[in-house]
Scaffold this motif. Structure first.
Motif, PDB file in Angstrom:
ATOM      1  N   MET B   1       0.822  -1.193   0.000  1.00  0.00           N
ATOM      2  CA  MET B   1       0.000   0.000   0.000  1.00  0.00           C
ATOM      3  C   MET B   1       0.856   1.242   0.000  1.00  0.00           C
ATOM      4  SD  MET B   1      -1.433  -0.051   3.872  1.00  0.00           S
ATOM      5  CE  MET B   1      -0.673   0.956   5.096  1.00  0.00           C
ATOM      6  N   SER B   2       2.098   1.090   0.459  1.00  0.00           N
ATOM      7  CA  SER B   2       2.953   2.266   0.456  1.00  0.00           C
ATOM      8  C   SER B   2       3.272   2.682  -0.975  1.00  0.00           C
ATOM      9  CB  SER B   2       4.239   1.975   1.235  1.00  0.00           C
ATOM     10  OG  SER B   2       4.857   0.821   0.693  1.00  0.00           O
ATOM     11  N   GLN B   3       3.086   1.727  -1.938  1.00  0.00           N
ATOM     12  CA  GLN B   3       3.319   2.081  -3.329  1.00  0.00           C
ATOM     13  C   GLN B   3       2.236   3.030  -3.834  1.00  0.00           C
ATOM     14  OE1 GLN B   3       3.968  -0.885  -2.187  1.00  0.00           O
ATOM     15  NE2 GLN B   3       5.813  -1.700  -3.154  1.00  0.00           N
ATOM     16  N   GLN B   4       1.001   2.816  -3.320  1.00  0.00           N
ATOM     17  CA  GLN B   4      -0.098   3.618  -3.840  1.00  0.00           C
ATOM     18  C   GLN B   4       0.039   5.087  -3.461  1.00  0.00           C
ATOM     19  OE1 GLN B   4      -3.141   1.622  -1.796  1.00  0.00           O
ATOM     20  NE2 GLN B   4      -3.018  -0.220  -3.022  1.00  0.00           N
ATOM     21  N   GLN B   5       0.330   5.309  -2.182  1.00  0.00           N
ATOM     22  CA  GLN B   5       0.347   6.695  -1.718  1.00  0.00           C
ATOM     23  C   GLN B   5       1.647   6.938  -0.970  1.00  0.00           C
ATOM     24  OE1 GLN B   5      -2.783   7.649   1.029  1.00  0.00           O
ATOM     25  NE2 GLN B   5      -2.798   9.799   0.437  1.00  0.00           N
ATOM     26  N   PRO B   6       2.316   8.039  -1.267  1.00  0.00           N
ATOM     27  CA  PRO B   6       3.537   8.333  -0.516  1.00  0.00           C
ATOM     28  C   PRO B   6       3.228   8.561   0.963  1.00  0.00           C
ATOM     29  CG  PRO B   6       2.927  10.179  -1.929  1.00  0.00           C
ATOM     30  CD  PRO B   6       2.018   9.045  -2.268  1.00  0.00           C
ATOM     31  N   VAL B   7       4.253   8.379   1.771  1.00  0.00           N
ATOM     32  CA  VAL B   7       4.068   8.492   3.215  1.00  0.00           C
ATOM     33  C   VAL B   7       5.051   9.498   3.791  1.00  0.00           C
ATOM     34  CG1 VAL B   7       4.307   7.273   5.411  1.00  0.00           C
ATOM     35  CG2 VAL B   7       3.197   6.147   3.477  1.00  0.00           C
ATOM     36  N   VAL B   8       4.548  10.311   4.701  1.00  0.00           N
ATOM     37  CA  VAL B   8       5.414  11.187   5.485  1.00  0.00           C
ATOM     38  C   VAL B   8       5.339  10.712   6.932  1.00  0.00           C
ATOM     39  CG1 VAL B   8       5.758  13.532   6.367  1.00  0.00           C
ATOM     40  CG2 VAL B   8       5.096  13.166   3.968  1.00  0.00           C
ATOM     41  N   VAL B   9       6.507  10.462   7.526  1.00  0.00           N
ATOM     42  CA  VAL B   9       6.542  10.059   8.935  1.00  0.00           C
ATOM     43  C   VAL B   9       7.007  11.244   9.754  1.00  0.00           C
ATOM     44  CG1 VAL B   9       7.597   8.535  10.637  1.00  0.00           C
ATOM     45  CG2 VAL B   9       6.981   7.642   8.387  1.00  0.00           C
ATOM     46  N   VAL B  10       6.360  11.469  10.909  1.00  0.00           N
ATOM     47  CA  VAL B  10       6.788  12.566  11.775  1.00  0.00           C
ATOM     48  C   VAL B  10       6.857  12.076  13.218  1.00  0.00           C
ATOM     49  CG1 VAL B  10       4.408  13.407  11.985  1.00  0.00           C
ATOM     50  CG2 VAL B  10       6.295  14.921  12.566  1.00  0.00           C
ATOM     51  N   GLY B  11       7.918  12.495  13.890  1.00  0.00           N
ATOM     52  CA  GLY B  11       8.021  12.218  15.323  1.00  0.00           C
ATOM     53  C   GLY B  11       7.394  13.376  16.073  1.00  0.00           C
ATOM     54  N   HIS B  12       6.399  13.060  16.911  1.00  0.00           N
ATOM     55  CA  HIS B  12       5.680  14.150  17.563  1.00  0.00           C
ATOM     56  C   HIS B  12       5.750  14.030  19.084  1.00  0.00           C
ATOM     57  CE1 HIS B  12       2.805  17.247  18.407  1.00  0.00           C
ATOM     58  NE2 HIS B  12       2.021  16.406  19.055  1.00  0.00           N
ATOM     59  N   GLY B  18       7.963  19.661  18.965  1.00  0.00           N
ATOM     60  CA  GLY B  18       7.108  18.610  18.423  1.00  0.00           C
ATOM     61  C   GLY B  18       5.997  19.197  17.564  1.00  0.00           C
ATOM     62  N   ARG B  19       5.435  20.313  18.050  1.00  0.00           N
ATOM     63  CA  ARG B  19       4.369  20.948  17.271  1.00  0.00           C
ATOM     64  C   ARG B  19       4.929  21.525  15.965  1.00  0.00           C
ATOM     65  NH1 ARG B  19       2.053  21.500  22.317  1.00  0.00           N
ATOM     66  NH2 ARG B  19       3.435  23.181  22.958  1.00  0.00           N
ATOM     67  N   ALA B  20       6.149  22.043  16.037  1.00  0.00           N
ATOM     68  CA  ALA B  20       6.783  22.561  14.821  1.00  0.00           C
ATOM     69  C   ALA B  20       6.947  21.436  13.805  1.00  0.00           C
ATOM     70  CB  ALA B  20       8.139  23.181  15.165  1.00  0.00           C
ATOM     71  N   ALA B  21       7.417  20.293  14.286  1.00  0.00           N
ATOM     72  CA  ALA B  21       7.611  19.158  13.384  1.00  0.00           C
ATOM     73  C   ALA B  21       6.285  18.742  12.758  1.00  0.00           C
ATOM     74  CB  ALA B  21       8.227  17.983  14.157  1.00  0.00           C
ATOM     75  N   LEU B  22       5.239  18.723  13.572  1.00  0.00           N
ATOM     76  CA  LEU B  22       3.935  18.308  13.072  1.00  0.00           C
ATOM     77  C   LEU B  22       3.428  19.280  12.003  1.00  0.00           C
ATOM     78  CD1 LEU B  22       1.816  16.101  13.487  1.00  0.00           C
ATOM     79  CD2 LEU B  22       0.630  17.659  15.039  1.00  0.00           C
ATOM     80  N   ALA B  23       3.609  20.577  12.265  1.00  0.00           N
ATOM     81  CA  ALA B  23       3.147  21.575  11.300  1.00  0.00           C
ATOM     82  C   ALA B  23       3.877  21.406   9.961  1.00  0.00           C
ATOM     83  CB  ALA B  23       3.365  22.979  11.864  1.00  0.00           C
ATOM     84  N   HIS B  24       5.198  21.232  10.037  1.00  0.00           N
ATOM     85  CA  HIS B  24       5.973  21.012   8.810  1.00  0.00           C
ATOM     86  C   HIS B  24       5.529  19.738   8.098  1.00  0.00           C
ATOM     87  CE1 HIS B  24       9.013  24.150   8.602  1.00  0.00           C
ATOM     88  NE2 HIS B  24       9.072  24.135   9.929  1.00  0.00           N
ATOM     89  N   ALA B  25       5.267  18.701   8.900  1.00  0.00           N
ATOM     90  CA  ALA B  25       4.887  17.419   8.308  1.00  0.00           C
ATOM     91  C   ALA B  25       3.543  17.522   7.604  1.00  0.00           C
ATOM     92  CB  ALA B  25       4.831  16.343   9.401  1.00  0.00           C
ATOM     93  N   LEU B  26       2.611  18.263   8.214  1.00  0.00           N
ATOM     94  CA  LEU B  26       1.312  18.441   7.577  1.00  0.00           C
ATOM     95  C   LEU B  26       1.481  19.141   6.233  1.00  0.00           C
ATOM     96  CD1 LEU B  26      -0.937  19.349  10.632  1.00  0.00           C
ATOM     97  CD2 LEU B  26      -1.314  17.455   9.037  1.00  0.00           C
ATOM     98  N   ALA B  27       2.329  20.177   6.228  1.00  0.00           N
ATOM     99  CA  ALA B  27       2.572  20.910   4.979  1.00  0.00           C
ATOM    100  C   ALA B  27       3.205  19.992   3.934  1.00  0.00           C
ATOM    101  CB  ALA B  27       3.468  22.112   5.249  1.00  0.00           C
TER     102      ALA B  27
END
Lengths: 530, 139, 194
Positions: B1-12, B18-27
């Motif tokens: 399934m990882s082939q179908q849609q790219p994945v972004v992993v974030v450590g939160h 942590g919130r900064a990382a999450l905001a960047h990851a969402l973007a």
């Protein structure tokens, strides 16, 4: 009046910089261990007994008393914010307090607990000061037989009333009495149960047993079933203490004190029954019954006051009779003994300055605890970020220190480990530890008084029932022994506090912890009578 | 399934980094049309770990992620280092990018305690986006 | 009965599975007889017998009056034996003691005998080493081994924590409070000026 004068004198002594420092050290340490899992005031005082070699009695006892009071405060913080009562006497606080915190009233719950503890602790300590001389007047004439009866009552109460299973309490008591027998008989100089080992001729040191059962036993037990993963901490949110909260808290504080002090002072005492009773009382009297179970402030205020008042009450039999009725009291008694002081009716006259300074320093410590806890509850929670591996490794380090310092003999450490394994097994199978400690410490005293009584009567056992005092006390002991067993047989349930709780339809908090008085009864035991 | 849609992993973690990382990851996830895997782990060796989300804060994070409209998965493993958990998540999902928040630590602190970020960089094959603060408002 | 009502807050973390074992606290009703506790009861009974039998061997000095050093041991022995019998009967009927609960104990976890074993060995080892290498060093090794058995990561950190703590405690108790603890040659030389 005389008592107040003495108390004022004691206050003057307690306010010296050195004594203030030890009181502060005690309450800080006490709060910390009250907050920390796995360590309670009994274990801490046991671990710190070696300092009695270095400090003068007043300083050491002020320190220990501070730890004792501080432990009560620390337990309420974790009960409210984490739902983990550090002591069995905090179980009731967790019940309503954690619900209050979840409902966004954590700050008010912490405030009513701290203020209630302070109010109850202060009133109860003043009562202790007023009552102690009167009690001494009453008991100064008690006979050896009377004293033996009191010891029997304390044994039975600690073994059957407080524990979950009366028989397991008695089993633990028996182990403690046996350990107390090992050594040389004081009256005749004969060796008993020493197995010919010369080191055992002096008896097994109380410090070794206490440290082994509490510190080593607990560490091994935790290691065997280590919990992984953190628990949820609820932020102490919401409005601070409002006028309405105060109005709803004052009654429970005073009623809790009124329940806690006398019940704590009875030789069948301990701090947990009063908290159960206080909770039940507040539940009956409240004008907001719908809030109970969902975070009623009365359910925090009452039990917290009761538990601190009972803690002061426990000191009445300890200081006037030399009768410990809880594990911590038993170990504080050992501290007295290590200075060659035997608490009893003569203590107040022979060590007057020490006792009054101690009582006054309890008042001072109580005030310090209010200041330390009311604004700093969040800070104390940070103590819980200590990783478990280091916490228990550290406990074992102090166990080694405390035990080795007694005789500087590595053999004591081997004995420590052996008894520690016993403590581990006892925890595993729900045998409470406190009766063993009380049996070990009070056993020899009981034997001495028994033999003294029988020597006077030339062996006639009737002497044990000669006075009204001993008759009443032994009857109470018999009741304490029989009632839990009968209740169990009749209703197919368990002993008093739990019955009260179960009868009221309460739910125990998720992880209650009966560090000082034995295993909690919740759980598998409930199914036993099917 | 990882082939179908790219994945972004974030450590939160519930801290500013942590919130900064999450905001960047969402973007990042939005830009790549990717699925977001949020890892919030705990060593689990202490009774209290305020970086591990439970109760209300957890619910709020869940709501926040739902509102963003980006498909997400929240993982809360317990028992190992955050670095190991993140490396595992990256390997298992075949992530395109890993987003982490950097903690400021002195040279002595790094010497004594090591640096989680450094261990992650060495362990992970995918590009790593290391952030110190929230993204500038560009959308 | 206690675990019956699930805690709504905990259930949200259950989704991850990581916390499930700690959260589902419903105590499984144990079936059958607890052999471990039965063994303890047998030992307790043996202790009672030993007390009763060995009390007869306690020498009673001729000069002593009616109640000698044997009376109380007989009493204790009797109580212990009676308790063991009654408890044994209950345990055989399937009664189980409620295992002690503690914040750091997972009641559902299987017993980790390796951890217990390592701690026992570490403690025994340090007891034997104290008089050889001094308390701080012996206790540092014990500390690190115990921490490692309980899941501390790495080698350096447990040793460092144990070392710093033990030297600090040693200095406080030995230099400030005059408790007798062998420091080991090196530390005693280094702190001779204190």
């Amino acid at each position: 009046m005389g008592a107040l004068g003495d108390l004022a004198g004691g206050l003057a002594d307690a306010l010296t910089p050195v004594n203030l420092l030890f009181a502060l050290l005690g309450v800080v340490l006490g709060t910390a261990v009250g907050v920390l899992p796995g360590i309670g005031p009994a274990m801490t005082v046991a671990l710190l007994l070696p300092i009695t070699y270095a400090l003068e009695p007043t300083a050491a006892l002020i320190l220990f008393a501070g730890i004792y009071y501080g432990g009560m405060y620390g337990g309420s913080t974790t009960s409210i914010l984490l739902n983990t009562p550090g002591e069995s006497s905090s179980i009731m606080t967790a019940l309503e307090g954690n619900q209050m915190a979840k409902a966004g009233r954590g700050a008010a719950a912490l405030a009513t607990a701290a203020l209630g503890s302070f109010v109850a602790g202060t009133i109860a300590t003043l009562l202790l000061a007023l009552v102690a001389p009167t009690v001494v007047d009453l008991v100064i004439g008690i006979t050896a037989a009377d004293y033996f009866a009191l010891a029997v009552l304390a044994f039975v109460a600690v073994a059957t009333v407080l524990g979950s299973s009366p028989l397991r309490g008695l089993a633990s008591l028996g182990i403690g009495l046996y350990l107390g027998l090992v050594g040389t008989d004081v009256l005749t100089g004969q060796e008993r149960f020493t197995l010919g080992v010369p080191q055992l001729a002096d008896g097994i040191d109380v410090v070794v047993v206490a440290v082994a059962l509490f510190a080593v036993g607990e560490s091994l037990y935790v290691a065997s079933r280590l919990r992984r993963g953190p628990v949820q901490v609820i932020a102490a949110s919401g409005p601070w203490f409002t006028r309405r909260d105060l109005r709803r808290s004052v009654g429970p504080w005073l009623r809790g004190t009124a329940l806690g002090f006398p019940l704590g002072a009875l030789p069948a005492g301990g701090a947990e029954i009063p908290t159960f009773l206080s909770y039940a009382t507040e539940r009956k009297l409240t004008k907001h019954p719908e809030e109970f179970g969902k975070g009623a402030i009365e359910g925090v205020a009452g039990p917290e006051a009761a538990n601190n008042a009972a803690a002061a009450g426990v000191l009445v039999p300890l200081l006037t009779l030399g009768l410990p009725t809880s594990a911590t009291a038993a170990i504080i008694l050992v501290a007295f003994q290590s200075y060659g002081i035997q608490p009893g009716p003569t203590l107040l006259t022979s060590e007057s300055t020490l006792v009054w300074t101690l009582i006054a320093s309890l008042l001072v410590g109580n005030l310090m605890l209010l200041v330390l806890n009311l604004p700093l509850a969040r800070v104390w929670v940070q103590v819980l970020r200590v990783p478990r591996p280091y916490l228990y490794a550290g406990i074992l380090m102090f166990a080694s220190l405390g035990c080795y310092a007694v005789n500087a003999d590595p053999l004591d450490l081997v004995l420590l480990l052996a008894i520690g394994l016993l403590g581990f097994a006892m925890r595993r199978y729900g045998w409470p530890v406190a009766p063993a400690i009380v049996g070990l410490i009070l056993g020899p005293v009981a034997e001495t008084n028994l033999r003294r009584a029988l020597a006077i009567s030339s062996g006639d056992l009737g002497v044990l029932l000669d006075t009204w005092f001993s008759r009443v006390v032994l009857a109470l002991a018999l009741l304490a022994l029989v009632v839990p067993i009968v209740l169990r047989a009749v209703r197919g349930r368990r002993s008093t506090p739990e019955e009260l709780a179960a009868g009221e339809g309460l739910r125990h908090p998720d992880h209650g912890h009966r560090e000082s008085v034995g295993a909690r009864t919740d759980g598998p035991g409930g199914e036993e009578e099917r | 399934m990882s082939q179908q849609q790219p994945v972004v992993v974030v450590g939160h973690v519930p801290t500013p980094r942590g919130r900064a990382a999450l905001a960047h990851a969402l973007a990042e996830a939005e830009r790549r049309g990717a699925r977001l895997v949020v890892v919030n782990s705990s060593r689990g060796d202490a009774l209290v770990d305020e970086e591990y989300l439970q109760g209300d804060p957890l619910r709020r994070l869940h709501d926040e992620l739902t509102v963003s409209g980006i498909p997400f998965e929240l993982r809360q493993p317990v028992g190992r280092d955050a670095a190991e958990e993140l490396a595992d998540a990256v390997e298992q999902t075949g992530a395109e990018v890993l987003v982490i928040g950097l903690r400021r630590r002195s040279a002595v602190g790094k010497l004594l305690l090591g640096s989680a970020a450094q261990r992650i960089l060495l362990a992970v094959d995918c590009p790593v986006l290391a952030v110190k603060g929230p993204p500038a408002i560009t959308t | 009965m206690s675990g019956a009502a699930p805690d709504p807050d905990v259930s949200t973390t259950d989704a991850t599975g990581a916390h499930a074992s700690a959260a589902s606290r419903a105590p499984a009703p144990p079936a059958g007889i607890s052999r471990g506790e039965l063994a303890m009861v047998v030992l307790l009974g043996a202790l009672g017998l030993y007390l009763l039998l060995d009390a007869a061997n306690i020498a009673v000095p001729g000069s002593s009056n009616t109640i000698g050093p044997r009376f109380f041991p007989y009493l204790v022995g009797g109580v212990v034996l009676a308790t063991a019998l009654a408890l044994g009967f209950r345990v055989l009927r399937g009664d189980r003691g409620p295992a002690d609960e503690s914040e750091d104990v997972d009641p559902d976890a299987p017993t980790s005998w390796p951890s217990v074993g390592i701690i026992v060995v570490a403690f025994l080892g340090h007891a034997l080493l104290i008089n050889v290498i001094g308390w701080p060093l012996a206790v540092t090794l014990m500390f690190a081994l115990v921490a490692w058995a309980l899941g501390a990561r790495g080698v350096v950190r447990p040793l460092l924590a144990g070392g710093v703590l033990s030297v600090f405690v040693w200095i406080v108790f030995v230099k400030a409070l005059n408790v007798a603890l062998p420091g080991g040659t090196l530390l005693e030389l280094a702190t001779g000026w204190l």
